[in-house]
Design an enzyme around this catalytic site. Sequence first.
Site, PDB file in Angstrom:
ATOM      1  N   ASP A 142      -6.147  -9.094  12.901  1.00  0.00           N
ATOM      2  CA  ASP A 142      -5.455  -9.792  11.807  1.00  0.00           C
ATOM      3  C   ASP A 142      -4.547 -10.938  12.252  1.00  0.00           C
ATOM      4  O   ASP A 142      -3.527 -11.225  11.621  1.00  0.00           O
ATOM      5  CB  ASP A 142      -4.669  -8.797  10.939  1.00  0.00           C
ATOM      6  CG  ASP A 142      -5.576  -7.735  10.332  1.00  0.00           C
ATOM      7  OD1 ASP A 142      -6.758  -8.049  10.068  1.00  0.00           O
ATOM      8  OD2 ASP A 142      -5.113  -6.614  10.128  1.00  0.00           O
ATOM      9  N   ARG A 173       0.863  -1.181   0.000  1.00  0.00           N
ATOM     10  CA  ARG A 173       0.000   0.000   0.000  1.00  0.00           C
ATOM     11  C   ARG A 173       0.898   1.230   0.000  1.00  0.00           C
ATOM     12  O   ARG A 173       1.976   1.211   0.583  1.00  0.00           O
ATOM     13  CB  ARG A 173      -0.865  -0.043   1.258  1.00  0.00           C
ATOM     14  CG  ARG A 173      -1.882   1.031   1.402  1.00  0.00           C
ATOM     15  CD  ARG A 173      -2.783   0.787   2.623  1.00  0.00           C
ATOM     16  NE  ARG A 173      -3.635  -0.366   2.383  1.00  0.00           N
ATOM     17  CZ  ARG A 173      -3.851  -1.344   3.256  1.00  0.00           C
ATOM     18  NH1 ARG A 173      -3.281  -1.317   4.442  1.00  0.00           N
ATOM     19  NH2 ARG A 173      -4.640  -2.359   2.955  1.00  0.00           N
ATOM     20  N   ASP A 191       1.330  -7.584   9.460  1.00  0.00           N
ATOM     21  CA  ASP A 191      -0.066  -7.988   9.592  1.00  0.00           C
ATOM     22  C   ASP A 191      -0.718  -7.693  10.930  1.00  0.00           C
ATOM     23  O   ASP A 191      -1.805  -7.134  10.950  1.00  0.00           O
ATOM     24  CB  ASP A 191      -0.265  -9.480   9.275  1.00  0.00           C
ATOM     25  CG  ASP A 191       0.338  -9.879   7.943  1.00  0.00           C
ATOM     26  OD1 ASP A 191       0.095  -9.170   6.956  1.00  0.00           O
ATOM     27  OD2 ASP A 191       1.078 -10.867   7.901  1.00  0.00           O
TER      28      ASP A 191
END
Length: 181
Positions: free
Chosen positions: A117, A20, A102
């Site tokens: 997550d 991202r 994560d």
Amino acid sequence: MCIGDKLEIQCYKHNKKVHRAWSEAVVLDVKKDYIVFGNNKTLVTESEGTIWRTKEPAIMYFFKNEWYNIIAQMKKDGIYYYCNIATPFIIEDNTIKYIDYDLDLRIFPKGDYKILDKLEYQYHKNKMNYSDDLDKVINNALKELIEKYKSGSAMFNEKINKEYLNQYIKLKKESESSNFM
């Protein structure tokens, strides 16, 4: 690096692929161990090409030696903290870069929190062969982050984050007015 400088942010995964990217992070403060940035309605590009904008102002803490970063999301109903377990950042080509692992810590305005997550972490740990040492570092970082929150670390202080938000707003106004000249 100076207050008011604009950088981009790139988040990678363990396999070295960009996960991202954020188009803007404005430097608000440079400390010995971390740098504070701000942004608002920033363009975000996902690895598969999806593009969206953040919804609210954010104050971001990136650490030189800690395995996490902290994002104070300044929402109308209070400050939400989104904390990523991630490598210490580097700055390269005017871009803040780090590897995301994560696990996330979400802290809500009333003070409760949740670890997010866990399944994604287990999946990537197996798929990308995280070492036992890396697993220990990641889990220790999560424990340390929770302790910092519980002990009232400055990054979780509402007054400090609102001061940084006001500084960000002032810098943006100055930047916009200088662009019109």
